[in-house]
Motif scaffolding. Structure first.
Motif, short mmCIF file in Angstrom:
data_model
loop_
_atom_site.label_atom_id
_atom_site.label_comp_id
_atom_site.label_asym_id
_atom_site.label_seq_id
_atom_site.Cartn_x
_atom_site.Cartn_y
_atom_site.Cartn_z
N ARG A 132 0.84 -1.19 0.00
CA ARG A 132 0.00 0.00 0.00
C ARG A 132 0.87 1.24 0.00
NH1 ARG A 132 -2.66 -3.68 3.32
NH2 ARG A 132 -4.85 -4.03 2.79
N LEU A 133 0.46 2.23 -0.77
CA LEU A 133 1.08 3.54 -0.75
C LEU A 133 0.26 4.42 0.20
CD1 LEU A 133 3.15 5.59 -2.00
CD2 LEU A 133 1.37 6.12 -3.67
N HIS A 134 0.81 4.70 1.36
CA HIS A 134 0.13 5.50 2.37
C HIS A 134 0.49 6.97 2.20
CE1 HIS A 134 -1.01 1.91 4.80
NE2 HIS A 134 0.12 1.43 4.30
N PHE A 135 -0.44 7.84 2.49
CA PHE A 135 -0.15 9.28 2.41
C PHE A 135 -1.13 10.04 3.28
CE2 PHE A 135 -2.93 8.04 -1.04
CZ PHE A 135 -3.91 9.02 -1.10
N ALA A 136 -0.75 11.26 3.63
CA ALA A 136 -1.61 12.14 4.42
C ALA A 136 -1.83 13.43 3.65
CB ALA A 136 -0.97 12.45 5.78
N GLU A 137 -3.08 13.78 3.44
CA GLU A 137 -3.38 15.02 2.75
C GLU A 137 -4.04 16.00 3.70
OE1 GLU A 137 -5.76 13.70 -0.55
OE2 GLU A 137 -7.61 13.71 0.61
N ARG A 138 -3.56 17.23 3.65
CA ARG A 138 -4.17 18.29 4.44
C ARG A 138 -5.59 18.55 3.95
NH1 ARG A 138 -1.46 22.50 7.31
NH2 ARG A 138 0.01 21.43 8.65
N THR A 139 -6.49 18.75 4.89
CA THR A 139 -7.86 19.12 4.54
C THR A 139 -8.21 20.50 5.07
OG1 THR A 139 -8.67 17.97 6.52
CG2 THR A 139 -8.63 16.73 4.45
N ALA A 140 -7.38 21.04 5.97
CA ALA A 140 -7.57 22.37 6.54
C ALA A 140 -6.28 22.74 7.26
CB ALA A 140 -8.76 22.40 7.50
N THR A 141 -6.25 23.95 7.81
CA THR A 141 -5.06 24.39 8.52
C THR A 141 -4.71 23.47 9.68
OG1 THR A 141 -5.59 26.68 7.96
CG2 THR A 141 -4.04 26.33 9.77
N SER A 142 -5.74 22.92 10.33
CA SER A 142 -5.50 22.11 11.52
C SER A 142 -5.97 20.67 11.36
CB SER A 142 -6.22 22.75 12.71
OG SER A 142 -7.62 22.84 12.45
N ALA A 143 -6.11 20.18 10.12
CA ALA A 143 -6.63 18.83 9.93
C ALA A 143 -5.98 18.16 8.73
CB ALA A 143 -8.14 18.86 9.74
N ALA A 144 -5.79 16.85 8.82
CA ALA A 144 -5.27 16.04 7.72
C ALA A 144 -5.97 14.69 7.75
CB ALA A 144 -3.77 15.87 7.84
N THR A 145 -6.00 14.03 6.60
CA THR A 145 -6.62 12.72 6.47
C THR A 145 -5.60 11.73 5.92
OG1 THR A 145 -8.81 13.66 6.07
CG2 THR A 145 -8.45 11.40 5.37
N ALA A 146 -5.51 10.56 6.53
CA ALA A 146 -4.62 9.51 6.04
C ALA A 146 -5.38 8.61 5.07
CB ALA A 146 -4.08 8.68 7.21
N LYS A 147 -4.74 8.29 3.94
CA LYS A 147 -5.34 7.44 2.92
C LYS A 147 -4.29 6.47 2.39
CE LYS A 147 -8.76 10.84 1.32
NZ LYS A 147 -9.33 11.53 0.14
N PHE A 148 -4.72 5.53 1.53
CA PHE A 148 -3.75 4.66 0.88
C PHE A 148 -4.28 4.20 -0.47
CE2 PHE A 148 -6.28 1.59 3.37
CZ PHE A 148 -6.58 0.64 2.40
N LEU A 149 -3.34 3.82 -1.34
CA LEU A 149 -3.63 3.17 -2.60
C LEU A 149 -3.08 1.75 -2.53
CD1 LEU A 149 -2.61 5.90 -5.22
CD2 LEU A 149 -4.92 5.33 -4.46
N GLU A 150 -3.91 0.77 -2.83
CA GLU A 150 -3.44 -0.61 -2.87
C GLU A 150 -2.66 -0.87 -4.16
OE1 GLU A 150 -6.54 -3.43 -2.44
OE2 GLU A 150 -6.78 -3.14 -0.29
N GLN A 151 -1.73 -1.81 -4.08
CA GLN A 151 -0.97 -2.31 -5.21
C GLN A 151 -0.35 -1.16 -6.05
OE1 GLN A 151 -0.22 -5.28 -5.42
NE2 GLN A 151 -1.82 -6.58 -4.56
N PRO A 152 0.46 -0.30 -5.42
CA PRO A 152 1.02 0.81 -6.18
C PRO A 152 2.20 0.42 -7.07
CG PRO A 152 1.87 0.84 -3.96
CD PRO A 152 0.86 -0.29 -4.00
N LEU A 153 2.72 -0.80 -6.93
CA LEU A 153 3.95 -1.19 -7.61
C LEU A 153 3.72 -2.06 -8.83
CD1 LEU A 153 6.01 -2.08 -4.42
CD2 LEU A 153 5.96 0.09 -5.64
N VAL A 154 2.49 -2.53 -9.06
CA VAL A 154 2.27 -3.49 -10.15
C VAL A 154 1.92 -2.80 -11.45
CG1 VAL A 154 1.49 -5.22 -8.49
CG2 VAL A 154 -0.18 -3.79 -9.66
N ASN A 155 2.21 -3.48 -12.54
CA ASN A 155 1.80 -3.01 -13.86
C ASN A 155 0.30 -3.28 -14.02
OD1 ASN A 155 1.25 -3.01 -16.76
ND2 ASN A 155 3.46 -2.96 -17.03
N PRO A 156 -0.48 -2.32 -14.49
CA PRO A 156 -1.92 -2.56 -14.66
C PRO A 156 -2.26 -3.75 -15.55
CG PRO A 156 -1.44 -0.23 -14.83
CD PRO A 156 -0.11 -0.92 -14.78
N ARG A 157 -1.32 -4.14 -16.42
CA ARG A 157 -1.57 -5.29 -17.30
C ARG A 157 -1.28 -6.63 -16.63
NH1 ARG A 157 -2.39 -4.63 -22.69
NH2 ARG A 157 -2.26 -2.52 -23.52
N SER A 158 -0.85 -6.62 -15.36
CA SER A 158 -0.45 -7.85 -14.69
C SER A 158 -1.64 -8.75 -14.36
CB SER A 158 0.29 -7.52 -13.40
OG SER A 158 -0.59 -6.90 -12.46
#
Length: 362
Positions: A237-263
């Protein structure tokens, strides 16, 4: 709590809630834990711990800088020994931690920026680092490789190279993360005294160029950190945190960030309204008008009920979203300009909108 603390009160004034400050970064070199700390008004100072942070010793060396450490990495130098590389407001420094009194050298001066070398990292045997830019410029990215008794610094890996990038991809690099043969970066999303309207993104370098991975849903908010890991199910998983306001952030992830879409691996992404922006085509003749007759698509397995590709374009440098030519579907693979008569222009920019109106997001 450490029995022997890092020196207190190195920052000039009390810091407030939600204030962004480059107070310090950790590194491990030679089995020892190093704290690179901002001594505000003086520069970047260093503390060493030989017992995992129980006790700290001041190394009594300071790199003069207008800001705290913006990136730190451990990488060999021409003597074959690991050194501490520190990114600062002024550029890239190399620090030799082997002598009793540490020494440092400014390896690559840069225009002053609090985003120089921000969260630089080692990728495929080289040190990758970015030059800081404002929120309306593309970021240059460099690669430092030590080969024998020489240091090779290569340019041309940044978003400033070639024909340029879309306006949303302007702004500084905020984080770098290497995983396998891919280097992930987060960029942009900042403001200068007000809204820029730009949305932060995560991009991936796979040796052939930068590829889009994710875009923040809101403008003017950065993606602050990224990391790659897996849970107890072993799924990358590719984890990341994106700011949503001056005092808030949300943690998210993308599954399978390393594979070729044709796999054949099922890759879940944001489902609807994603897009591909292609370069402006002038067919090698930028000063001559051409007649563009038709657009074609070759797409695998478009499903009639819920998958379409919208074709938008702009002529002579106009915004790629100026004209909606129509939709590619499972039954339509060709769209004609002006009912086949064509349109005349010196160049054409293309925006493909990828629409999916079911819930699978794959």
């Amino acid at each position: 709590e450490s029995t022997t603390q890092i020196t207190k009160a190195l920052l000039d004034v009390n810091k407030t809630v939600d204030q962004n400050v480059d107070a310090g970064l950790f590194a491990t070199i030679g089995g020892e834990l190093i704290a690179c700390v901002w001594h505000e008004g003086t520069g970047i100072t260093f503390f060493r711990s030989t017992d995992g942070g129980v006790a700290w010793a001041d190394e009594a060396v300071d790199i003069p800088s207008a800001n705290g450490p913006q990136g730190v990495a451990v990488y060999p130098d021409i003597d074959g020994e690991d050194k501490l590389y520190v990114g600062t407001n002024e550029g890239l420094y190399i620090v030799d931690t082997s002598p009793s009194t540490w020494t440092y050298q400014l390896l690559m001066p840069m225009p002053n920026s609090n985003d120089n070398c921000r969260r630089m990292t080692i990728h495929e045997g080289s040190l990758w680092f970015a030059q800081g830019v404002d929120h309306s410029s593309p970021a240059p990215i460099y690669k430092l490789t030590v080969q024998g008794n020489s240091r090779l610094i290569e340019s041309g890996f940044g978003l400033s190279y070639g024909d340029g990038v879309t306006a949303d991809m302007l702004g500084p690099v905020r984080w770098m993360k290497s995983s396998g043969d891919q280097l992930f970066i987060s960029i942009g999303g900042g403001t200068v005294g007000g809204s820029t309207g730009r949305k932060a993104r995560i991009l991936a370098w796979n040796g052939k160029g930068w590829h889009h991975m994710y875009q923040h849903s809101s403008a003017d908010e950065p993606i602050e950190w990224i990391d790659v890991g897996s849970g107890d199910d072993g799924t990358p998983r590719l984890h990341f945190a994106e700011r949503t306001a001056t005092s808030a952030a949300t943690a998210k992830f993308l599954e399978q960030p390393l594979v070729n879409p044709r796999s054949g691996v099922s890759i879940k992404r944001a489902g609807d309204g994603q897009f591909i922006e292609l370069p402006y085509y002038d067919l090698g003749m930028p000063h001559e008008s051409k007649n563009f007759l038709a657009a074609h698509v070759s797409a695998d397995d478009l499903t009639a009920s819920h998958e379409t590709v919208e074709f938008h374009y702009g002529l002579n440098g106009a915004d790629r979203d100026t004209v909606d030519l129509g939709d590619f579907t499972s039954a339509v693979s060709k769209l004609q300009f002006a009912s086949g008569a064509g349109v005349s222009a010196k160049d054409i920019g293309i925006l493909l909108k990828l629409n999916r109106n079911d819930s699978t997001n794959t």
